[in-house]
Design an enzyme around this catalytic site. Structure first.
Site, short mmCIF file in Angstrom:
data_model
loop_
_atom_site.label_atom_id
_atom_site.label_comp_id
_atom_site.label_asym_id
_atom_site.label_seq_id
_atom_site.Cartn_x
_atom_site.Cartn_y
_atom_site.Cartn_z
N HIS A 106 -28.79 26.86 45.84
CA HIS A 106 -29.53 28.02 45.44
C HIS A 106 -30.87 27.61 45.06
O HIS A 106 -31.20 26.58 44.62
CB HIS A 106 -28.90 28.75 44.49
CG HIS A 106 -27.53 29.41 44.70
ND1 HIS A 106 -26.88 30.37 44.25
CD2 HIS A 106 -26.71 29.01 45.89
CE1 HIS A 106 -25.79 30.76 44.92
NE2 HIS A 106 -25.64 29.82 45.64
N GLU A 145 -32.69 28.50 42.62
CA GLU A 145 -32.98 28.18 41.22
C GLU A 145 -32.57 26.80 40.86
O GLU A 145 -33.42 26.01 40.19
CB GLU A 145 -32.44 29.10 40.16
CG GLU A 145 -32.91 30.66 40.40
CD GLU A 145 -31.96 31.57 41.52
OE1 GLU A 145 -31.75 32.79 41.13
OE2 GLU A 145 -31.25 30.80 42.42
N CYS A 153 -27.68 34.53 40.60
CA CYS A 153 -26.20 34.81 40.58
C CYS A 153 -25.55 34.32 39.11
O CYS A 153 -26.52 33.57 38.43
CB CYS A 153 -25.33 34.28 41.86
SG CYS A 153 -25.60 32.42 41.82
N CYS A 166 -26.20 30.58 38.82
CA CYS A 166 -27.62 30.13 38.30
C CYS A 166 -27.94 30.72 37.06
O CYS A 166 -28.72 30.16 36.45
CB CYS A 166 -28.57 30.82 39.46
SG CYS A 166 -28.23 29.70 41.01
#
Length: 117
Positions: free
Chosen positions: A54, A56, A90, A93
């Site tokens: 992801h 991040e 999410c 993260c």
């Protein structure tokens, strides 16, 4: 939002567009420390076939690399870093950001289905 924050978010939006153009979920982010971008990321899950890539997580890895290259303590750097991300992180993260003790997360829109903030 102040001018600097708008500028950082605009850069994150460009990262999100790049993700979309590469067949990814359109999320982009920047990690800013002392008015300098130390990490930037966009979703790379489909490209890498790795569900943890992801935006991040990509940016966190870049900040860790920067700390290693500059002889800085990651804990001290993350404690003074602001994350600008296009979508609410999410749960995965958000947990990583919490572990890194990022003091401020600025996100562009809520993630009602998967948000972890």
């Amino acid at each position: 939002m102040e001018a600097a924050a708008e500028r950082w978010m605009d850069r994150a939006l460009r990262m999100a567009r790049e993700a979309l153009e590469n067949g990814e979920v359109p999320v982009g982010c920047l990690m800013v420390y002392n008015n300098e971008i130390l990490g930037k990321g966009r979703n790379e899950v489909n490209e890498t076939k790795n569900a943890t890539r992801h935006a991040e997580m990509v940016a966190i890895d870049q900040v860790l690399d920067w700390c290693h290259q500059h002889g800085k303590d990651p804990a001290e750097v993350f404690a003074q870093t602001v994350l600008y991300v296009t979508v609410e992180p999410c749960i995965m993260c958000a947990a990583a950001l919490r572990l890194m003790k990022i003091p401020l997360v600025v996100y562009g829109c809520q993630n009602e289905r998967f948000g972890g903030c």
